[in-house]
Design an enzyme around this catalytic site. Structure first.
Site, short mmCIF file in Angstrom:
data_model
loop_
_atom_site.label_atom_id
_atom_site.label_comp_id
_atom_site.label_asym_id
_atom_site.label_seq_id
_atom_site.Cartn_x
_atom_site.Cartn_y
_atom_site.Cartn_z
N GLU A 187 4.32 -5.20 7.34
CA GLU A 187 3.64 -4.08 7.99
C GLU A 187 4.14 -3.81 9.41
O GLU A 187 4.14 -2.68 9.88
CB GLU A 187 2.12 -4.34 8.03
CG GLU A 187 1.42 -4.23 6.69
CD GLU A 187 1.35 -5.54 5.92
OE1 GLU A 187 2.12 -6.47 6.23
OE2 GLU A 187 0.52 -5.62 5.00
N ALA B 192 0.87 -1.17 0.00
CA ALA B 192 0.00 0.00 0.00
C ALA B 192 0.91 1.23 0.00
O ALA B 192 2.07 1.15 0.42
CB ALA B 192 -0.87 -0.01 1.25
N GLU C 154 -0.80 -9.26 -0.12
CA GLU C 154 -2.22 -9.56 0.15
C GLU C 154 -3.02 -9.71 -1.14
O GLU C 154 -3.95 -10.53 -1.21
CB GLU C 154 -2.79 -8.49 1.07
CG GLU C 154 -2.15 -8.59 2.45
CD GLU C 154 -2.58 -7.54 3.43
OE1 GLU C 154 -2.28 -6.35 3.19
OE2 GLU C 154 -3.22 -7.89 4.44
N GLY D 5 0.50 -4.92 1.21
CA GLY D 5 -0.71 -5.05 0.40
C GLY D 5 -0.47 -5.77 -0.92
O GLY D 5 -1.40 -6.34 -1.50
#
Ligand code: CO8
Length: 256
Positions: free
Chosen positions: A132, A64, A112, A109
């Site tokens: 993260e 992200a 993910e 992300g």
């Protein structure tokens, strides 16, 4: 079809969704996530028989967008979390098989999004992990649930707690990648796998995927009950009749 940071291309029935934000190693911001959502919906509406997710250049998705997230408060982070979840859920629910072609960094992300795909093939130089923890947060787009299911609880806890970045060979060893190939072969290998999947009977494929996904929604018992109903529903379909007739008549099937 293309958006500013995402493109959707077809080769026959196979769609390829490419994230293309070179300045940020394809990190996902709001615009990119929204475009991904639209591209996935478009590919589903247009009847793609397989979908490949990859990144432009040398990165898959570096996570992200940290610069965007940096100053968010809890409320904005909640919305941001929902947007990423919606995209991951759309990949998971895509009515045909999805393949993450992991061609480089797949952190946070990015990992993910790869986890939300059905299958993962990677290039030798790919690196993957849920990093993260080192930013003072936790995975927010599904890894706390999808990663343990894929690699087992112990390995997932190590990866998430330590923010481990696994090289492609190590990731394959723990079951995170199904296949690792030379960097310059990844595109072709992913395309060939997608073609093989796209050639299978579409309704049975969709039903198999839904049955597997259903098992993760609730108990094994409800998953098995779903499988029984789904299995029975395929009998009498043209592809079931054709597939079995072809076996009995000793010929190749000609699916709808
Ligand atoms: N976000 C924003 N920009 C990024 C990101 C990112 N995730 N990753 C790389 N970039 C940018 C860099 O800032 C740099 O930009 P600039 O040139 O303007 O400074 C450019 O991309 C190139 O990056 P580097 O110079 O760092 O390139 P290197 O080859 O030296 O390193 C790495 C590449 C190893 C990938 C390094 O950039 C890195 O560690 N990136 C961060 C990886 C990471 O931690 N990702 C996880 C982010 S957190 C997350 O994904 C949470 C998901 C769930 C959110 C849910 C919210 C509710």
């Amino acid at each position: 079809m293309s958006w500013d940071t995402v493109s959707l291309e077809y080769d026959d029935d196979v769609a390829t969704l490419t994230v293309d934000r070179p300045d940020a190693l394809n990190a996902l911001n709001v615009e990119t996530l929204e475009a991904m959502g639209e591209a996935i919906e478009t590919a589903a509406d247009e009847g793609a028989r397989a979908l490949v997710l990859t990144g432009a250049g040398d990165a898959f998705i570096a996570g992200a967008d940290i610069k965007y997230m940096q100053d968010l408060g809890p409320e904005a982070a909640q919305k941001w979390g929902e947007l990423g979840h919606d995209v991951a859920d759309a990949l998971e629910a895509f009515p045909a098989p999805t393949i993450a072609a992991v061609n480089g960094y797949a952190f946070g992300g990015g990992c993910e999004m790869a986890l939300a795909c059905d299958l993962r093939v990677a290039s030798e130089s790919a690196l993957i992990g849920n990093t993260e923890i080192d930013l003072g947060i936790i995975p927010g787009w599904g890894a706390t649930q999808r990663l343990p299911r894929l690699v087992g609880d112990e390995t997932a806890r190590r990866m998430i707690f330590l923010g481990e970045r696994l090289d492609a060979a190590s990731a394959a060893e723990v079951g995170l990648f199904g296949e690792v190939v030379a960097d310059d072969e990844l595109e072709g290998v992913a395309a060939e796998l997608a073609d093989r999947l796209a050639a299978k009977p579409a309704f049975a494929m969709r039903t198999a995927k839904a049955a597997i996904n259903q098992g993760y929604e609730g108990s094994q018992e409800s998953g098995l009950a779903y499988e029984q109903r789904a299995f029975a529903s395929l009998f009498g379909t043209p592809d079931q009749r054709e597939g079995m007739a072809a076996f009995v008549e000793d010929r190749e099937p000609d699916f709808e």
